[in-house]
Design an enzyme around this catalytic site. Sequence first.
Site, PDB file in Angstrom:
ATOM      1  N   HIS A  19       0.809  -1.231   0.000  1.00  0.00           N
ATOM      2  CA  HIS A  19       0.000   0.000   0.000  1.00  0.00           C
ATOM      3  C   HIS A  19       0.843   1.282   0.000  1.00  0.00           C
ATOM      4  CE1 HIS A  19      -0.055  -0.441   4.683  1.00  0.00           C
ATOM      5  NE2 HIS A  19       0.992   0.261   4.295  1.00  0.00           N
ATOM      6  N   HIS A  66      -1.835   4.508   9.890  1.00  0.00           N
ATOM      7  CA  HIS A  66      -0.450   4.903  10.184  1.00  0.00           C
ATOM      8  C   HIS A  66      -0.454   6.148  11.079  1.00  0.00           C
ATOM      9  CE1 HIS A  66      -0.276   2.499   6.498  1.00  0.00           C
ATOM     10  NE2 HIS A  66       0.989   2.248   6.768  1.00  0.00           N
ATOM     11  N   HIS A 200      10.103  -3.993   3.931  1.00  0.00           N
ATOM     12  CA  HIS A 200      10.561  -2.594   3.968  1.00  0.00           C
ATOM     13  C   HIS A 200      10.839  -2.153   5.388  1.00  0.00           C
ATOM     14  CE1 HIS A 200       6.177  -2.039   4.444  1.00  0.00           C
ATOM     15  NE2 HIS A 200       6.268  -0.734   4.599  1.00  0.00           N
ATOM     16  N   GLU A 247       3.821  -5.548   8.615  1.00  0.00           N
ATOM     17  CA  GLU A 247       2.495  -5.333   8.007  1.00  0.00           C
ATOM     18  C   GLU A 247       1.963  -6.615   7.349  1.00  0.00           C
ATOM     19  OE1 GLU A 247       2.612  -0.553   6.923  1.00  0.00           O
ATOM     20  OE2 GLU A 247       3.060  -1.979   5.339  1.00  0.00           O
TER      21      GLU A 247
HETATM   22  C1  DHB Z   1       6.296   3.435   2.646  1.00  0.00           C
HETATM   23  C2  DHB Z   1       5.648   2.217   2.722  1.00  0.00           C
HETATM   24  C3  DHB Z   1       4.604   2.027   3.619  1.00  0.00           C
HETATM   25  O1  DHB Z   1       3.957   0.839   3.794  1.00  0.00           O
HETATM   26  C4  DHB Z   1       4.171   3.084   4.398  1.00  0.00           C
HETATM   27  O2  DHB Z   1       3.111   2.893   5.191  1.00  0.00           O
HETATM   28  C5  DHB Z   1       4.812   4.316   4.329  1.00  0.00           C
HETATM   29  C6  DHB Z   1       5.875   4.494   3.437  1.00  0.00           C
HETATM   30  C7  DHB Z   1       7.412   3.658   1.681  1.00  0.00           C
HETATM   31  O3  DHB Z   1       7.870   2.719   1.039  1.00  0.00           O
HETATM   32  O4  DHB Z   1       7.840   4.785   1.517  1.00  0.00           O
HETATM   33 FE    FE Z   2       2.426   0.976   5.643  1.00  0.00          FE
END
Ligand code: DHB
Ligand code: FE
Length: 292
Positions: A19, A66, A200, A247
């Site tokens: 997302h 978030h 990530h 996540e």
């Molecule tokens: C990013 C990815 C995410 O899932 C998020 O909530 C905020 C930022 C990113 O890759 O920048």
């Molecule tokens: Fe996220």
Amino acid sequence: MTKGVNEMAKITASVYTSHVPAIGAALDLGKSHEPYWQPVFKGYEYSKQWLQENRPDVIILVFNDHATAFSLDMIPTFAIGCAESFAPADEGWGPRPVPVVQGHPELAAHIAQSVIQQDFDLTIVNKMDVDHGLTVPLSLLCGQPQAWPCPVIPFAVNVVQYPVPSGRRCFMLGQAIRRAVESFDQPLKVQIWGTGGMSHQLQGPRAGLINKEFDTAFLDRLIADPEGLSNMPHIDYVREAGSEGIELVMWLIARGAMADVAGGEPPTVKHRFYHVPASNTAVGHLILENAD
Ligand code: DHB
Ligand code: FE
């Protein structure tokens, strides 16, 4: 008289997708054809077509807020949106120019009743703005419509502030949601979407971490061995997939709601996609369909 199976709601398919907020910004700012973004959106072309041909009556969209609607003031582990509608949130640059999400209060209230009685504590949310966790998956599969194609029940999971729920609990929750849907006496076709991930990490010395091997194995196991995958401890997500890779436990909620977990046929893999990079994130996407 009890109603026949055909008159009850059912889960027809599950969708899984990252997302990344920058994907929403790329779409909103008309950058989706730029060389950086083109391969990302290409991975969703099939999915947009598939959704048009397999339009559900309702989507249960499992996502994480978030620190937008919730904050350190209040941290619900699992929260179900029971409102009539949910506005796109202002995440610092104004709300995204996307449609207001129409809810399905009747089905949402039924799921709350059923799932709470199956011993899962849900927070009932009657007012909430929805952030990129919910709107970006809709944009990826629906493009830029005037209105989203069907009502959406937002289902928020805390994966931001520790302690977070285990993959095991998420998988069991998915099974409870399936039982809830199947006991709703309207013949609705319901999809359940699990969002977030893949690997990530946004901050600290490991910022930028991507683990393709982990992500590939996660997709393989989500399809073929979700029960085994659900036993992976949360620390493994963090170590292998980065602090925000946690996540991915939300994908296990959607997977737990599929028919095979309750003794039915294995799902058909309609689509699988993986791409690096998108912002700081590996993008993963799956569509699994239940047999009729
Ligand atoms: C990013 C990815 C995410 O899932 C998020 O909530 C905020 C930022 C990113 O890759 O920048
Ligand atoms: Fe996220």
